[in-house]
Design an enzyme around this catalytic site. Structure first.
Site, PDB file in Angstrom:
ATOM      1  N   GLY A   7       0.820  -1.296  -0.024  1.00  0.00           N
ATOM      2  CA  GLY A   7      -0.019   0.057   0.047  1.00  0.00           C
ATOM      3  C   GLY A   7       0.663   1.413   0.086  1.00  0.00           C
ATOM      4  O   GLY A   7       1.835   1.426  -0.703  1.00  0.00           O
ATOM      5  N   ARG A  22       6.674  -8.957   6.636  1.00  0.00           N
ATOM      6  CA  ARG A  22       6.705  -9.896   5.503  1.00  0.00           C
ATOM      7  C   ARG A  22       7.900  -9.828   4.841  1.00  0.00           C
ATOM      8  O   ARG A  22       8.070  -8.816   4.056  1.00  0.00           O
ATOM      9  CB  ARG A  22       5.665 -10.005   4.666  1.00  0.00           C
ATOM     10  CG  ARG A  22       4.400 -10.335   5.418  1.00  0.00           C
ATOM     11  CD  ARG A  22       3.133 -10.052   4.584  1.00  0.00           C
ATOM     12  NE  ARG A  22       2.861  -8.701   4.446  1.00  0.00           N
ATOM     13  CZ  ARG A  22       1.687  -7.954   4.161  1.00  0.00           C
ATOM     14  NH1 ARG A  22       0.864  -8.651   3.334  1.00  0.00           N
ATOM     15  NH2 ARG A  22       1.390  -6.706   3.996  1.00  0.00           N
ATOM     16  N   TYR A  49     -10.302   1.685  16.037  1.00  0.00           N
ATOM     17  CA  TYR A  49      -9.476   2.134  15.148  1.00  0.00           C
ATOM     18  C   TYR A  49      -9.597   3.893  15.272  1.00  0.00           C
ATOM     19  O   TYR A  49      -8.437   4.242  15.178  1.00  0.00           O
ATOM     20  CB  TYR A  49      -9.938   1.430  13.819  1.00  0.00           C
ATOM     21  CG  TYR A  49      -9.139   2.295  12.578  1.00  0.00           C
ATOM     22  CD1 TYR A  49      -7.711   1.740  12.639  1.00  0.00           C
ATOM     23  CD2 TYR A  49      -9.660   3.002  11.601  1.00  0.00           C
ATOM     24  CE1 TYR A  49      -7.037   2.211  11.592  1.00  0.00           C
ATOM     25  CE2 TYR A  49      -8.686   3.387  10.621  1.00  0.00           C
ATOM     26  CZ  TYR A  49      -7.559   3.209  10.520  1.00  0.00           C
ATOM     27  OH  TYR A  49      -6.683   3.623   9.632  1.00  0.00           O
ATOM     28  N   GLY A  68      -8.351   9.691   3.364  1.00  0.00           N
ATOM     29  CA  GLY A  68      -9.773   8.766   3.236  1.00  0.00           C
ATOM     30  C   GLY A  68      -9.617   7.681   2.829  1.00  0.00           C
ATOM     31  O   GLY A  68      -8.547   6.970   2.969  1.00  0.00           O
ATOM     32  N   THR A  72      -6.055  -0.275  -0.917  1.00  0.00           N
ATOM     33  CA  THR A  72      -4.961  -0.951  -0.470  1.00  0.00           C
ATOM     34  C   THR A  72      -5.088  -2.452   0.027  1.00  0.00           C
ATOM     35  O   THR A  72      -6.401  -2.745  -0.025  1.00  0.00           O
ATOM     36  CB  THR A  72      -3.933  -0.254   0.458  1.00  0.00           C
ATOM     37  OG1 THR A  72      -4.723  -0.221   1.741  1.00  0.00           O
ATOM     38  CG2 THR A  72      -3.580   1.121   0.034  1.00  0.00           C
TER      39      THR A  72
HETATM   40  P1  NDP Z   1      -1.863  -1.946   3.966  1.00  0.00           P
HETATM   41  O1  NDP Z   1      -2.536  -3.197   4.800  1.00  0.00           O
HETATM   42  O2  NDP Z   1      -1.775  -2.084   2.410  1.00  0.00           O
HETATM   43  O3  NDP Z   1      -0.235  -1.898   4.434  1.00  0.00           O
HETATM   44  C1  NDP Z   1      -0.136  -1.778   5.836  1.00  0.00           C
HETATM   45  C2  NDP Z   1       1.562  -1.923   6.034  1.00  0.00           C
HETATM   46  O4  NDP Z   1       1.591  -1.933   7.742  1.00  0.00           O
HETATM   47  C3  NDP Z   1       1.715  -3.208   5.663  1.00  0.00           C
HETATM   48  O5  NDP Z   1       3.184  -2.845   4.947  1.00  0.00           O
HETATM   49  C4  NDP Z   1       2.233  -3.813   6.834  1.00  0.00           C
HETATM   50  O6  NDP Z   1       3.350  -4.646   6.577  1.00  0.00           O
HETATM   51  C5  NDP Z   1       2.456  -2.695   7.887  1.00  0.00           C
HETATM   52  N1  NDP Z   1       2.050  -3.429   9.071  1.00  0.00           N
HETATM   53  C6  NDP Z   1       0.976  -3.745   9.743  1.00  0.00           C
HETATM   54  N2  NDP Z   1       0.947  -4.326  11.070  1.00  0.00           N
HETATM   55  C7  NDP Z   1       2.366  -4.105  11.268  1.00  0.00           C
HETATM   56  C8  NDP Z   1       3.173  -4.433  12.332  1.00  0.00           C
HETATM   57  N3  NDP Z   1       2.519  -5.123  13.676  1.00  0.00           N
HETATM   58  N4  NDP Z   1       4.573  -4.466  12.484  1.00  0.00           N
HETATM   59  C9  NDP Z   1       5.220  -4.061  11.332  1.00  0.00           C
HETATM   60  N5  NDP Z   1       4.293  -3.721  10.224  1.00  0.00           N
HETATM   61  C10 NDP Z   1       3.061  -3.769  10.332  1.00  0.00           C
HETATM   62  O7  NDP Z   1      -2.583  -0.458   4.244  1.00  0.00           O
HETATM   63  P2  NDP Z   1      -2.285   0.858   3.890  1.00  0.00           P
HETATM   64  O8  NDP Z   1      -1.008   1.088   3.113  1.00  0.00           O
HETATM   65  O9  NDP Z   1      -3.827   1.418   3.507  1.00  0.00           O
HETATM   66  O10 NDP Z   1      -2.102   1.582   5.398  1.00  0.00           O
HETATM   67  C11 NDP Z   1      -0.850   2.306   5.477  1.00  0.00           C
HETATM   68  C12 NDP Z   1      -1.450   3.331   6.634  1.00  0.00           C
HETATM   69  O11 NDP Z   1      -2.359   4.186   5.947  1.00  0.00           O
HETATM   70  C13 NDP Z   1      -1.904   2.707   8.008  1.00  0.00           C
HETATM   71  O12 NDP Z   1      -1.477   3.440   9.053  1.00  0.00           O
HETATM   72  C14 NDP Z   1      -3.359   2.823   7.696  1.00  0.00           C
HETATM   73  O13 NDP Z   1      -4.033   3.063   9.034  1.00  0.00           O
HETATM   74  C15 NDP Z   1      -3.235   4.254   7.123  1.00  0.00           C
HETATM   75  N6  NDP Z   1      -4.502   4.743   6.576  1.00  0.00           N
HETATM   76  C16 NDP Z   1      -5.014   3.894   5.340  1.00  0.00           C
HETATM   77  C17 NDP Z   1      -6.227   4.388   4.692  1.00  0.00           C
HETATM   78  C18 NDP Z   1      -6.741   3.369   3.670  1.00  0.00           C
HETATM   79  O14 NDP Z   1      -8.079   3.577   3.187  1.00  0.00           O
HETATM   80  N7  NDP Z   1      -6.046   2.178   2.935  1.00  0.00           N
HETATM   81  C19 NDP Z   1      -6.925   5.493   4.849  1.00  0.00           C
HETATM   82  C20 NDP Z   1      -6.379   6.314   5.987  1.00  0.00           C
HETATM   83  C21 NDP Z   1      -5.430   6.091   6.530  1.00  0.00           C
HETATM   84  P3  NDP Z   1       3.544  -6.358   7.143  1.00  0.00           P
HETATM   85  O15 NDP Z   1       2.116  -7.052   7.190  1.00  0.00           O
HETATM   86  O16 NDP Z   1       4.499  -6.897   6.206  1.00  0.00           O
HETATM   87  O17 NDP Z   1       4.008  -6.154   8.416  1.00  0.00           O
HETATM   88  C1  8X3 Z   2      -8.962   4.352   6.807  1.00  0.00           C
HETATM   89  C2  8X3 Z   2      -9.944   5.172   6.459  1.00  0.00           C
HETATM   90  O1  8X3 Z   2     -12.699   5.649   6.886  1.00  0.00           O
HETATM   91  O2  8X3 Z   2     -11.536   3.316   6.539  1.00  0.00           O
HETATM   92  O3  8X3 Z   2      -8.053   4.635   7.979  1.00  0.00           O
HETATM   93  O4  8X3 Z   2     -11.199   4.399   8.529  1.00  0.00           O
HETATM   94  S1  8X3 Z   2     -11.429   4.630   7.102  1.00  0.00           S
END
Ligand code: NDP
Ligand code: 8X3
Length: 251
Positions: free
Chosen positions: A14, A36, A152, A183, A187
């Site tokens: 992501g 991973r 969350y 928002g 991913t």
């Molecule tokens: P993904 O699930 O695609 O990516 C999440 C990443 O976080 C992965 O690389 C995963 O790596 C890593 N991760 C999760 N848990 C752990 C852990 N315990 N230790 C180390 N690494 C960890 O999601 P996004 O790219 O969307 O999320 C990235 C950020 O953006 C997050 O903080 C999310 O809350 C935030 N966000 C996302 C939104 C969305 O709509 N997608 C909107 C708003 C915010 P691995 O599993 O290899 O450890």
């Molecule tokens: C990710 C956006 O609205 O799904 O942080 O919580 S939402």
């Protein structure tokens, strides 16, 4: 000129992965982090064609692992100029009375405590050098509580508070601190939230043009590439079809 080094948590997927790709194209040295390992190796192989890359496999919620991993960095990667606190996820989506306490632990431990541990492992060297940049990836969930978002949202409100706290406490040390609050970004986020249920996850992004990881990564690069006297504190980024956490226009 000496290359800048960025440490990105959550680089295996992501937003973190897309950020690594843009940083590599812009000649920033990378420390890519995640659990991973195979994905870290593959990304390193790809991005090493563009820049120097180190990988660190650790779970941000495990304090010892965080400090040991960051201390183990080869000398050429030890000076971190830019920290991208991105690792995080939602686990579950249910009312507070039906919430799973293991999901609560995961969200508080990863999204809040994990961000703190990684920051604690890196901030002292930035303070010592009187320079550095921290970008915290929050969420619209940290600006607005929505039904069933409870823990969350609480974890992302904490990220919002910690972003402000960092700006205050690091102010006299010339360290820039920014938060990006996306928002809906398409991913693996919803797959994790719904525990591998791909159909349920893909429904989240149906009927509108969701943000893509690269949209956020471009904004992160813009933020960190401003002149040294410019600090963008806080950005909320929606897809055009989304007006708030709960108002999303689907065709
Ligand atoms: P993904 O699930 O695609 O990516 C999440 C990443 O976080 C992965 O690389 C995963 O790596 C890593 N991760 C999760 N848990 C752990 C852990 N315990 N230790 C180390 N690494 C960890 O999601 P996004 O790219 O969307 O999320 C990235 C950020 O953006 C997050 O903080 C999310 O809350 C935030 N966000 C996302 C939104 C969305 O709509 N997608 C909107 C708003 C915010 P691995 O599993 O290899 O450890
Ligand atoms: C990710 C956006 O609205 O799904 O942080 O919580 S939402």
């Amino acid at each position: 000129m000496k290359l800048k080094t960025a440490l990105i948590t959550g680089a295996t997927s992501g937003i973190g992965k897309a950020t690594a790709e843009i940083f590599a194209k812009n000649n920033i040295q990378l420390v890519l982090c995640g659990r991973r390992n195979q994905r870290l190796i593959e990304l390193k192989n790809e991005l090493s064609k563009l820049t120097n890359v180190a990988i660190l496999q650790f779970d941000v919620s495990k304090k010892e692992e965080v400090f040991n991993a960051i201390q183990s960095l080869p000398t050429a990667f030890q000076k971190i100029d830019i920290l991208i606190n991105n690792a995080g996820n939602a686990h579950g989506l249910s009312t507070i009375q039906d919430g799973d306490t293991d999901d609560w632990d995961a969200m508080i431990d990863i999204n809040v405590k994990g961000l703190l541990y990684v920051s604690k492992a890196i901030l002292p060297q930035m303070v010592e050098r009187n320079e550095g940049f921290v970008v915290n990836i929050g969420s619209i969930a940290g600006k607005e509580v929505y039904p069933n978002g409870n823990v969350y949202c609480a974890s992302k409100y904490a990220v919002n508070a910690l972003n402000k706290a960092m700006r205050l406490d690091l102010n006299k040390h010339n360290i820039r601190v920014s938060a990006i609050h996306p928002g809906a970004v398409e991913t693996e986020f919803s797959e994790v939230r719904f525990k591998g249920d791909k159909e349920k996850a893909s429904n989240v992004y149906k009927g509108f043009n969701a943000l893509q990881a690269n949209d956020i990564a471009e904004i992160i690069y813009f933020v960190i590439s401003r002149p040294a006297h410019v600090n963008i504190e806080d950005l909320i980024v929606y897809p055009t079809a989304q007006a708030s956490a709960t108002v999303l226009h689907r065709e």
